[in-house]
Design a protein around this motif. Structure first.
Motif, PDB file in Angstrom:
ATOM      1  N   GLY A 412       0.815  -1.217   0.000  1.00 57.00           N
ATOM      2  CA  GLY A 412       0.000   0.000   0.000  1.00 57.00           C
ATOM      3  C   GLY A 412       0.844   1.259   0.000  1.00 57.00           C
ATOM      4  O   GLY A 412       0.391   2.306   0.469  1.00 57.00           O
ATOM      5  N   THR A 413       2.041   1.196  -0.554  1.00 52.09           N
ATOM      6  CA  THR A 413       2.943   2.345  -0.584  1.00 52.09           C
ATOM      7  C   THR A 413       3.102   2.855  -2.019  1.00 52.09           C
ATOM      8  O   THR A 413       2.532   2.296  -2.953  1.00 52.09           O
ATOM      9  CB  THR A 413       4.316   1.969  -0.010  1.00 52.09           C
ATOM     10  N   ALA A 414       3.881   3.918  -2.164  1.00 47.83           N
ATOM     11  CA  ALA A 414       4.111   4.521  -3.474  1.00 47.83           C
ATOM     12  C   ALA A 414       5.602   4.766  -3.655  1.00 47.83           C
ATOM     13  O   ALA A 414       6.398   4.559  -2.744  1.00 47.83           O
ATOM     14  CB  ALA A 414       3.320   5.819  -3.608  1.00 47.83           C
ATOM     15  N   SER A 478      17.377  -3.883   2.588  1.00 49.00           N
ATOM     16  CA  SER A 478      17.436  -2.428   2.374  1.00 49.00           C
ATOM     17  C   SER A 478      16.386  -1.723   3.230  1.00 49.00           C
ATOM     18  O   SER A 478      15.307  -2.257   3.497  1.00 49.00           O
ATOM     19  CB  SER A 478      17.179  -2.106   0.895  1.00 49.00           C
ATOM     20  N   THR A 479      16.722  -0.513   3.649  1.00 48.45           N
ATOM     21  CA  THR A 479      15.750   0.288   4.392  1.00 48.45           C
ATOM     22  C   THR A 479      14.589   0.691   3.496  1.00 48.45           C
ATOM     23  O   THR A 479      13.475   0.940   3.982  1.00 48.45           O
ATOM     24  CB  THR A 479      16.423   1.546   4.946  1.00 48.45           C
ATOM     25  N   HIS A 480      14.833   0.759   2.178  1.00 48.13           N
ATOM     26  CA  HIS A 480      13.771   1.091   1.224  1.00 48.13           C
ATOM     27  C   HIS A 480      12.619   0.098   1.340  1.00 48.13           C
ATOM     28  O   HIS A 480      11.446   0.489   1.497  1.00 48.13           O
ATOM     29  CB  HIS A 480      14.373   1.074  -0.195  1.00 48.13           C
ATOM     30  N   ILE A 481      12.931  -1.194   1.300  1.00 47.86           N
ATOM     31  CA  ILE A 481      11.897  -2.222   1.388  1.00 47.86           C
ATOM     32  C   ILE A 481      11.391  -2.340   2.831  1.00 47.86           C
ATOM     33  O   ILE A 481      10.196  -2.537   3.074  1.00 47.86           O
ATOM     34  CB  ILE A 481      12.450  -3.572   0.892  1.00 47.86           C
ATOM     35  N   GLN A 482      12.298  -2.190   3.789  1.00 45.79           N
ATOM     36  CA  GLN A 482      11.890  -2.309   5.197  1.00 45.79           C
ATOM     37  C   GLN A 482      10.819  -1.281   5.544  1.00 45.79           C
ATOM     38  O   GLN A 482       9.829  -1.592   6.213  1.00 45.79           O
ATOM     39  CB  GLN A 482      13.110  -2.133   6.104  1.00 45.79           C
ATOM     40  N   ARG A 483      11.017  -0.045   5.082  1.00 43.42           N
ATOM     41  CA  ARG A 483      10.034   1.005   5.398  1.00 43.42           C
ATOM     42  C   ARG A 483       8.679   0.703   4.774  1.00 43.42           C
ATOM     43  O   ARG A 483       7.625   0.982   5.362  1.00 43.42           O
ATOM     44  CB  ARG A 483      10.553   2.355   4.907  1.00 43.42           C
ATOM     45  N   LYS A 484       8.704   0.165   3.564  1.00 44.82           N
ATOM     46  CA  LYS A 484       7.433  -0.194   2.940  1.00 44.82           C
ATOM     47  C   LYS A 484       6.714  -1.251   3.759  1.00 44.82           C
ATOM     48  O   LYS A 484       5.491  -1.199   3.946  1.00 44.82           O
ATOM     49  CB  LYS A 484       7.677  -0.703   1.515  1.00 44.82           C
ATOM     50  N   ARG A 530       5.721 -19.210  17.570  1.00 39.74           N
ATOM     51  CA  ARG A 530       5.324 -19.591  18.924  1.00 39.74           C
ATOM     52  C   ARG A 530       6.092 -18.783  19.967  1.00 39.74           C
ATOM     53  O   ARG A 530       5.609 -18.535  21.059  1.00 39.74           O
ATOM     54  CB  ARG A 530       5.567 -21.086  19.112  1.00 39.74           C
ATOM     55  N   SER A 531       7.301 -18.352  19.635  1.00 37.32           N
ATOM     56  CA  SER A 531       8.097 -17.597  20.589  1.00 37.32           C
ATOM     57  C   SER A 531       7.632 -16.142  20.648  1.00 37.32           C
ATOM     58  O   SER A 531       7.243 -15.582  19.626  1.00 37.32           O
ATOM     59  CB  SER A 531       9.574 -17.643  20.216  1.00 37.32           C
ATOM     60  N   PRO A 532       7.682 -15.491  21.819  1.00 36.08           N
ATOM     61  CA  PRO A 532       7.257 -14.083  21.930  1.00 36.08           C
ATOM     62  C   PRO A 532       8.078 -13.166  21.033  1.00 36.08           C
ATOM     63  O   PRO A 532       7.541 -12.216  20.462  1.00 36.08           O
ATOM     64  CB  PRO A 532       7.487 -13.777  23.414  1.00 36.08           C
ATOM     65  N   GLU A 533       9.376 -13.426  20.911  1.00 35.27           N
ATOM     66  CA  GLU A 533      10.224 -12.560  20.087  1.00 35.27           C
ATOM     67  C   GLU A 533       9.781 -12.606  18.614  1.00 35.27           C
ATOM     68  O   GLU A 533       9.702 -11.584  17.932  1.00 35.27           O
ATOM     69  CB  GLU A 533      11.678 -12.991  20.202  1.00 35.27           C
ATOM     70  N   ALA A 534       9.497 -13.799  18.136  1.00 35.07           N
ATOM     71  CA  ALA A 534       9.075 -13.930  16.745  1.00 35.07           C
ATOM     72  C   ALA A 534       7.715 -13.284  16.516  1.00 35.07           C
ATOM     73  O   ALA A 534       7.473 -12.651  15.491  1.00 35.07           O
ATOM     74  CB  ALA A 534       9.026 -15.404  16.352  1.00 35.07           C
ATOM     75  N   ARG A 535       6.804 -13.441  17.493  1.00 37.26           N
ATOM     76  CA  ARG A 535       5.484 -12.824  17.333  1.00 37.26           C
ATOM     77  C   ARG A 535       5.584 -11.308  17.222  1.00 37.26           C
ATOM     78  O   ARG A 535       4.831 -10.674  16.513  1.00 37.26           O
ATOM     79  CB  ARG A 535       4.582 -13.202  18.518  1.00 37.26           C
ATOM     80  N   ALA A 536       6.569 -10.732  17.903  1.00 40.57           N
ATOM     81  CA  ALA A 536       6.735  -9.276  17.870  1.00 40.57           C
ATOM     82  C   ALA A 536       7.156  -8.776  16.498  1.00 40.57           C
ATOM     83  O   ALA A 536       6.937  -7.616  16.155  1.00 40.57           O
ATOM     84  CB  ALA A 536       7.763  -8.858  18.921  1.00 40.57           C
ATOM     85  N   THR A 537       7.767  -9.631  15.727  1.00 41.03           N
ATOM     86  CA  THR A 537       8.235  -9.200  14.401  1.00 41.03           C
ATOM     87  C   THR A 537       7.409  -9.790  13.267  1.00 41.03           C
ATOM     88  O   THR A 537       7.799  -9.708  12.105  1.00 41.03           O
ATOM     89  CB  THR A 537       9.707  -9.608  14.212  1.00 41.03           C
ATOM     90  N   LEU A 538       6.269 -10.396  13.614  1.00 38.71           N
ATOM     91  CA  LEU A 538       5.438 -11.031  12.597  1.00 38.71           C
ATOM     92  C   LEU A 538       5.077 -10.060  11.483  1.00 38.71           C
ATOM     93  O   LEU A 538       5.081 -10.419  10.302  1.00 38.71           O
ATOM     94  CB  LEU A 538       4.159 -11.575  13.242  1.00 38.71           C
ATOM     95  N   ALA A 539       4.777  -8.809  11.854  1.00 36.53           N
ATOM     96  CA  ALA A 539       4.285  -7.846  10.881  1.00 36.53           C
ATOM     97  C   ALA A 539       5.270  -7.613   9.751  1.00 36.53           C
ATOM     98  O   ALA A 539       4.882  -7.241   8.651  1.00 36.53           O
ATOM     99  CB  ALA A 539       3.958  -6.526  11.576  1.00 36.53           C
ATOM    100  N   VAL A 540       6.551  -7.799  10.012  1.00 42.14           N
ATOM    101  CA  VAL A 540       7.548  -7.550   8.977  1.00 42.14           C
ATOM    102  C   VAL A 540       8.130  -8.862   8.448  1.00 42.14           C
ATOM    103  O   VAL A 540       8.301  -9.030   7.237  1.00 42.14           O
ATOM    104  CB  VAL A 540       8.683  -6.656   9.527  1.00 42.14           C
ATOM    105  N   ASP A 541       8.415  -9.791   9.330  1.00 43.63           N
ATOM    106  CA  ASP A 541       9.169 -10.971   8.909  1.00 43.63           C
ATOM    107  C   ASP A 541       8.439 -11.846   7.903  1.00 43.63           C
ATOM    108  O   ASP A 541       9.020 -12.290   6.909  1.00 43.63           O
ATOM    109  CB  ASP A 541       9.528 -11.819  10.137  1.00 43.63           C
ATOM    110  N   LEU A 542       7.166 -12.121   8.141  1.00 43.59           N
ATOM    111  CA  LEU A 542       6.471 -13.029   7.224  1.00 43.59           C
ATOM    112  C   LEU A 542       6.313 -12.424   5.836  1.00 43.59           C
ATOM    113  O   LEU A 542       6.685 -13.054   4.836  1.00 43.59           O
ATOM    114  CB  LEU A 542       5.120 -13.448   7.812  1.00 43.59           C
ATOM    115  N   PRO A 543       5.765 -11.198   5.700  1.00 45.56           N
ATOM    116  CA  PRO A 543       5.688 -10.646   4.334  1.00 45.56           C
ATOM    117  C   PRO A 543       7.065 -10.439   3.716  1.00 45.56           C
ATOM    118  O   PRO A 543       7.221 -10.588   2.498  1.00 45.56           O
ATOM    119  CB  PRO A 543       4.947  -9.314   4.533  1.00 45.56           C
ATOM    120  N   TRP A 544       8.066 -10.114   4.548  1.00 44.57           N
ATOM    121  CA  TRP A 544       9.416  -9.923   3.996  1.00 44.57           C
ATOM    122  C   TRP A 544       9.941 -11.233   3.423  1.00 44.57           C
ATOM    123  O   TRP A 544      10.553 -11.270   2.348  1.00 44.57           O
ATOM    124  CB  TRP A 544      10.362  -9.420   5.097  1.00 44.57           C
TER     125      TRP A 544
END
Length: 556
Positions: A412-414, A478-484, A530-544
């Protein structure tokens, strides 16, 4: 960078686990197993046996039988993604995938019809023609930005209106007028070499699929005579020129500066009208009366159905856009010592183009509905002849423009695109997709990195699809993709905290890979998060992880 790197490790681990099966199926050809017989993979392949649907399939399947290859059809989830990317250069939404999968019978034919009527079809095919026609503003010569826009607008409107290709070619060759107002005249502006020989070479490459550097000198010289009366007339408006028929070379005689075509004033102009002798590329000479524009005579010869170059060249070019390679490969390299891999197939394509009266949408529809186009991308032979004879759909990386549009759509970015030429026409809205950018001078670091065509030569090979290490670093680290991924509103909507994890994972797969996750992938994802640390990064890690899979980055 530290943040990116810390997330990279789990992302890659997840990548390996979640797409292990997918990567095995869609990896580049050099890493595939050497096996002629493989079981059907229901995720990527159909259990339905392909049956020839017309002369195209009969020509292909006969050759595959000689090679001992049994073709396999792709699955519906593979087909819907492939059709969207190949026809409109755009990723399907999760809703569009679900609609297709729930559609009734003949869903593939119905989808093809819908896609050919979408606005993005004209945008994406105009992007391809922009490469061929070198639509790019360049300082200080060739096209100025508003001329590039006029040229692209004519191409896009022609495609949207489904203008017959013979008429498209004729307008390209014979139009006269202002390069700011009459789009097709820029065919004679967007070339570096404006001598009659240079213009003839551009016409041969674009409309005959032939490179004149492989021709005998006499053939090019004879064809150049048809373009020996093209003149360039300056106007009072800065950078505007009128392309005109100039039979008496009056413009050349005026010696209006460096932009005049070199070689026009080598000989004194005739004092009275004189017939012009020119030679068609097939060796037939013609005497052109002084009251006839030689370009019209050449266009009449070119677009005849019996012309050995015209219909064959455009049929082979569109086939290569859809199937990854031409029957004559490269598609702009027709010559006697570069024969077609399957002459019967090339004859079928040529006949389909002629019988359809150069209706390009009809031709697209014919190819897209063929069983050959709908074959699996999983190769069942390491014989080079298999690829040359279209035994499987070739796996290849997305075009630079299609890839960044897909990432932007998922997140949803440009993107910001700019040009070194500071003109109002080079400023475009931030939400414009890359496939719709008219002017090749308007670009971004991402497009350059991923091999967007420089639009300098008109050759198909200018566009680079080979994957480079720097491209992997861009998508992986890259920070370019990370920010998206972190800021994209579309992803945030999918990952809303009140949604159940199973719904989130299903929507991510449908949005990014255009298919639901299989049981093994669901299990791997559940175990990882299942781990708390991984759940915290779900929003980025899975789509990445998913956008770095072959399944996302490649057509398959």
């Amino acid at each position: 960078m530290a943040t990116t790197t810390s997330r990279l490790v789990p992302a890659v681990i997840l990548l390996v686990v979640s797409i292990g099966q997918a990567a095995a199926q869609t990896a580049p050809p050099e890493s595939r197993a050497r096996a002629h017989r493989r079981p059907i993979d229901p995720l990527y392949e159909s259990v339905r046996k392909p049956e020839p649907a017309g002369p195209i399939d009969r020509a292909v399947f006969a050759r595959l039988a000689e090679l001992g290859i049994e073709p396999v059809l792709c699955s519906d989830t593979v087909f819907v993604r492939r059709a969207y990317l190949d026809v409109i250069g755009t990723l399907p939404t999760a809703a569009e995938v679900r609609h297709f999968l729930n559609d009734s019978t003949h869903r593939r034919a119905a989808l093809i019809d819908r896609l050919l009527e979408r606005d993005e079809f004209a945008a994406y095919q105009a992007m391809r023609w922009g490469d061929v026609l070198r639509i790019k503003a360049e300082f200080p010569v060739n096209l100025w930005p508003n001329a590039a826009q006029a040229y692209h607008r004519w191409v896009r409107e022609s495609i949207a209106a489904n203008k017959p290709y013979d008429r498209f070619a004729r307008e390209l060759l014979t139009s006269s007028g202002s390069n700011f107002r009459v789009g097709p005249v820029n065919f004679y502006r967007a070339v570096q070499n404006r001598t009659p020989e240079g213009l003839a070479s551009a016409a041969a490459l674009t409309l005959m699929g032939a490179r004149t550097d492989a021709w005998p000198p006499g053939r090019l010289r004879g064809m150049a005579a048809f373009f020996s009366q093209v003149g360039y007339k300056p106007t009072r408006e800065w950078k505007e020129q009128c392309v005109v028929w100039d039979p008496f070379h009056t413009l050349a005689r005026a010696a209006a500066g460096d932009e005049m075509p070199r070689g026009f004033d080598d000989e004194p102009p005739p004092l009275v009208p004189q017939p012009l002798v020119a030679v068609f590329p097939d060796g037939k000479a013609v005497t052109i009366p002084p009251d006839r524009d030689p370009r019209e005579v050449f266009a009449d010869w070119l677009v005849r159905p019996e012309n050995p170059w015209f219909a064959r060249a455009i049929a082979n070019r569109i086939w290569s856009w859809l199937l990854g390679r031409g029957v004559v490969h490269e598609p702009d390299d027709f010559r006697d010592d570069n024969p077609p891999s399957n002459p019967e197939l090339l004859a079928c394509l040529e006949r389909a183009m002629i019988d359809g009266h150069f209706d390009l949408k009809r031709f697209y529809r014919t190819v897209l509905n063929s069983q050959t186009y709908q074959l699996s991308s999983i190769s069942r032979s390491d014989d080079p002849a298999a690829a040359a004879n279209f035994a499987s759909y070739p796996v290849r990386r997305l075009d630079a423009e299609v890839l960044i549009d897909a990432i932007n759509k998922v997140t949803g970015t440009a993107e910001l695109y700019t040009s070194p030429i500071p003109e109002p026409f080079t400023y475009i809205p931030r939400d414009m997709p890359a496939i719709a950018i008219a002017d090749g001078s308007i670009t971004s670091p991402f497009l350059t990195l991923f091999g967007r065509s420089a639009r300098a030569t008109g050759l198909e090979g200018e566009r680079k699809s080979r994957t480079m290490p720097s491209q992997w670093l861009e998508t992986l680290n890259s920070t370019h993709i990370q920010r998206k991924l972190e800021d994209g509103p579309a992803l945030k909507a999918i990952l809303a905290p009140d949604r159940r994890p199973a719904e989130v994972v299903a929507d991510l797969y449908m949005t990014i890979l255009s298919r639901p996750p299989i049981a093994a992938e669901k299990k791997a994802i559940a175990a990882y998060f299942r781990s708390p640390e991984a759940r915290a990064t779900l929003a980025v890690d899975l789509p990445w992880a998913l956008i770095n899979s072959y399944e996302f980055l490649y057509r398959h």
